[in-house]
Scaffold this active site. Structure first.
Site, short mmCIF file in Angstrom:
data_model
loop_
_atom_site.label_atom_id
_atom_site.label_comp_id
_atom_site.label_asym_id
_atom_site.label_seq_id
_atom_site.Cartn_x
_atom_site.Cartn_y
_atom_site.Cartn_z
N HIS A 110 -7.62 -5.54 -0.59
CA HIS A 110 -6.34 -4.66 -0.23
C HIS A 110 -5.54 -5.24 0.81
O HIS A 110 -4.22 -5.14 0.95
CB HIS A 110 -6.64 -3.50 0.01
CG HIS A 110 -5.70 -2.47 0.05
ND1 HIS A 110 -4.86 -2.21 -1.09
CD2 HIS A 110 -5.10 -1.41 1.06
CE1 HIS A 110 -3.86 -1.29 -0.87
NE2 HIS A 110 -4.15 -0.94 0.39
N ASP B 156 -9.16 -3.01 -5.79
CA ASP B 156 -8.87 -4.26 -4.86
C ASP B 156 -9.68 -3.85 -3.58
O ASP B 156 -9.71 -4.41 -2.53
CB ASP B 156 -7.39 -4.50 -4.44
CG ASP B 156 -6.69 -3.28 -3.76
OD1 ASP B 156 -7.62 -2.22 -3.27
OD2 ASP B 156 -5.72 -3.28 -3.44
N SER C 264 0.86 -1.19 0.10
CA SER C 264 0.09 0.00 0.16
C SER C 264 0.96 1.06 -0.09
O SER C 264 1.84 1.38 -0.80
CB SER C 264 -1.17 0.02 1.10
OG SER C 264 -1.87 0.94 1.02
#
Ligand SMILES: *[C@@H]1O[C@H](CO)[C@@H](O)[C@H](O)[C@H]1NC(C)=O
Ligand SMILES: *[C@@H]1O[C@H](CO)[C@@H](O)[C@H](O)[C@H]1NC(C)=O
Ligand SMILES: *[C@@H]1O[C@H](CO)[C@@H](O)[C@H](O)[C@H]1NC(C)=O
Ligand SMILES: *[C@@H]1O[C@H](CO)[C@@H](O)[C@H](O)[C@H]1NC(C)=O
Length: 554
Positions: free
Chosen positions: A512, A461, A175
């Site tokens: 995610h 996602d 991320s």
């Protein structure tokens, strides 16, 4: 043990065990760089009223929830940064938790990196060749080095391993962590020599691979709404517990203030503007038979008596200016002195940017290091509805104690202008003390795109748009101007196929966060770590290759 639990438990360590049996073994040391809000933060304040929290987690663990419930004001004060210095306010000291535990689980039972750590352990990883580079995600990247020497310590560890084990390191970013890794690679080129070696060859000599897991390379759409109106439910969905705490106990305004004080989060502002995200007529990722393009990043409607009419819309470029204008002056100054969100094509300017730290977290404004032996792996999920653009509404005019609300606000930062010299006033020129929020009354189930509670849904996602996850990997880094050494980039997309029995989605989730526990991702990481990264294939399940052709790269 209930059968479900047993089945879940039996998956622990499974990927690692299977690969160990097939002869995979630790080859390269591994450093994990977590995403925003994943790392626990602990109090080091010694003032009498804060002692109860000494060395306890104010972010992460159940202490956080207790602190919010019993003493919300002090909790907010402790976790907010000073808006001028971007550091702890006077009398308060909060630091990132350290070590593997800092981000292996967030609250008991909610794992983040724990699965990857277990599986790597099966291949003979332990604290001597596996490290979690925890950081205070609230700080701007610049201040991470200023206050905590984050990047120089990271560099030292990697050099130490090279010296003692003769091995290069594999860096895994998740991320926002992927932006931190990119920043590090540029930092070490420019600033490294000040701390021993560094410079242009360092990355090639020390980094085996950069594994970019669901990296927010072009930012996240919802970061914008979080800065503007504190609507951060899914921004911090990155951590359900964090999201719960913030949504449940804080007003929108309080949340926006807290979020803006976290300078680190501004690195997730969307990057690349209209060339990447689309203009008023089309966006690269518009659905077929699109009824309202995602290129209109914000659309506004106004109520007049009993009818509602569309009152305006803003593209990504316009929205970016517009949001910034509606934030306090200190925030604007922080953004302008720490970050940059453009797209740079000029080779001369790109070369200059090597020495401009504001550009280092933006892959569109810097060249990758000349590291022909390094490899990049982009691994991310696809197939979960993701926020992409918004319907906004304006409330009545209200006075507000925030700084931008003077009658005639100006951005006071010296360089508070865009590259083309135009100043910060935006196209709609709305009064600054008007309140804004996502217009949850707009819903359209049958439209393309679908609209849910004012949010136009797109692909990704679940947290990060496909455009941000994949475009740089699939197309941007094919251009020599951004990847002069032609570092090979493998793109492995994973389709989201969650198990209904498993709260976290099971082995085939591509969400995610939950993807960190998925089989495909763990296999890929273990293969790269054991020196068999060539076994990780390119894999496409999304239309990203089609979308990148619709973006303006040249
Ligand atoms: C980055 O922003 C912070 C405020 O959050 C500021 O203190 C710092 O000086 C800025 N960095 C630079 C290089 O100006
Ligand atoms: C788009 O609209 C056309 C004409 O109405 C229709 O034939 C086609 O199936 C639609 N495509 C999609 C993907 O909905
Ligand atoms: C969107 O904004 C543009 C430019 O201001 C304007 O021409 C267009 O009519 C607007 N579209 C809608 C649907 O409001
Ligand atoms: C300069 O850039 C901003 C932001 O991208 C844009 O809104 C503005 O129209 C541009 N101005 C000129 C004169 O090109």
């Amino acid at each position: 043990m209930a059968p479900t639990r047993q089945w879940l438990a039996s998956r622990d360590f499974k990927v690692g065990e299977d690969l160990a049996e097939q002869g995979y073994n630790a080859e390269f040391p591994v450093i994990m760089v977590p995403g925003i809000v994943s790392t626990g933060l602990e109090s080091w304040s010694t003032s009498s009223e804060a002692r109860g929290f000494f060395r306890k987690r104010l972010w992460g663990t159940t202490t956080m929830i207790r602190a919010v419930l019993t003493d919300k004001d002090r909790w907010v004060k402790s976790l907010s940064l000073d808006t001028t210095t971007g550091l702890d306010p006077p009398g308060i000291k909060v630091r990132a938790a350290q070590g593997i535990d800092a981000a292996s689980t967030f609250i008991p039972g909610y794992w983040i990196w724990a699965k990857i750590i277990e599986n790597l352990a099966c291949l003979n990883y332990d604290s001597n060749n596996l490290f979690l580079a925890a950081y205070d995600w609230r700080l701007s990247y610049y201040n991470l080095e200023e206050r905590d020497n984050y990047f120089s310590l990271l560099k030292m560890r990697i050099e130490h391993w090279k010296q003692r084990q003769g091995k290069k390191t594999v860096l895994i970013g998740h991320s926002m962590g992927s932006e931190v890794v990119l920043y590090f690679l540029k930092w070490v080129e420019a600033e490294g020599p000040k701390y021993g070696n560094g410079g242009p060859k360092w990355v090639d000599e020390h980094i085996e691979a950069f594994i970019n897991v669901a990296g927010t390379m072009f930012g996240v759409a919802k970061a914008m709404t979080a800065f503007l109106s504190g609507e951060m439910k899914d921004t911090v969905e990155i951590n359900p517990a964090g999201s719960y705490v913030l949504e449940r106990y804080f007003s929108r305004k309080e949340r926006a203030q807290l979020f803006r004080s976290w300078a680190g989060s501004a690195s997730m502002w969307i990057k690349g503007g209209n060339d990447i995200w689309g203009d008023g007529d089309h966006a690269p990722d518009d659905p077929d038979n699109c009824t309202l393009t995602h290129g209109r990043f914000f659309s506004f409607q106004e109520e007049h008596g009993d009818h509602v009419h569309l009152s305006g819309n803003l593209t990504a470029n316009e929205a970016s200016d517009w949001v910034l204008e509606r934030t306090p002056v200190e925030f604007q100054r922080m953004v302008f002195t720490n970050y940059s969100y453009g797209l740079e094509r000029d080779e001369k300017q790109l070369k200059k940017n090597d020495n401009d730290h504001t550009k280092w977290m933006n892959p569109l404004e810097v060249k990758l290091p000349v590291a022909p032996d390094m490899k990049i792996y982009c691994l991310y999920g696809y197939g979960k509805e993701t926020e992409r653009s918004y319907w906004y509404t304006q409330g009545p005019f209200e006075p507000d104690e925030d700084a931008p609300d003077a009658a005639d606000p100006v951005c006071e930062a010296d360089d508070c202008k865009y590259n083309n010299g135009s100043s910060l006033r935006g196209p709609l020129d709305l009064p600054l003390f008007e309140k804004h929020w996502i217009d949850t009354s707009v819903n359209l189930d049958t439209g393309a795109p679908k609209i849910k509670n004012g949010v136009k849904m797109g692909e990704g996602d679940g947290t990060v748009s496909l455009i941000s996850l994949g475009s740089m990997c699939v197309e941007g880094w094919k251009h020599p101007r951004w990847n002069p050494a032609k570092i090979p980039v493998t793109v492995h997309e994973m389709l989201h196929q969650p198990e209904t029995l498993d709260l976290r989605g099971g082995p085939k989730t591509a969400d995610h966060i939950d993807v960190l526990g998925s089989t495909a991702l763990n296999e890929a990481i273990l293969k790269v770590a054991s020196g068999r990264g060539h076994e990780v294939p390119n894999n496409f399940v999304s239309p990203i290759q089609k979308y990148v052709k619709r973006m303006k790269w040249d």
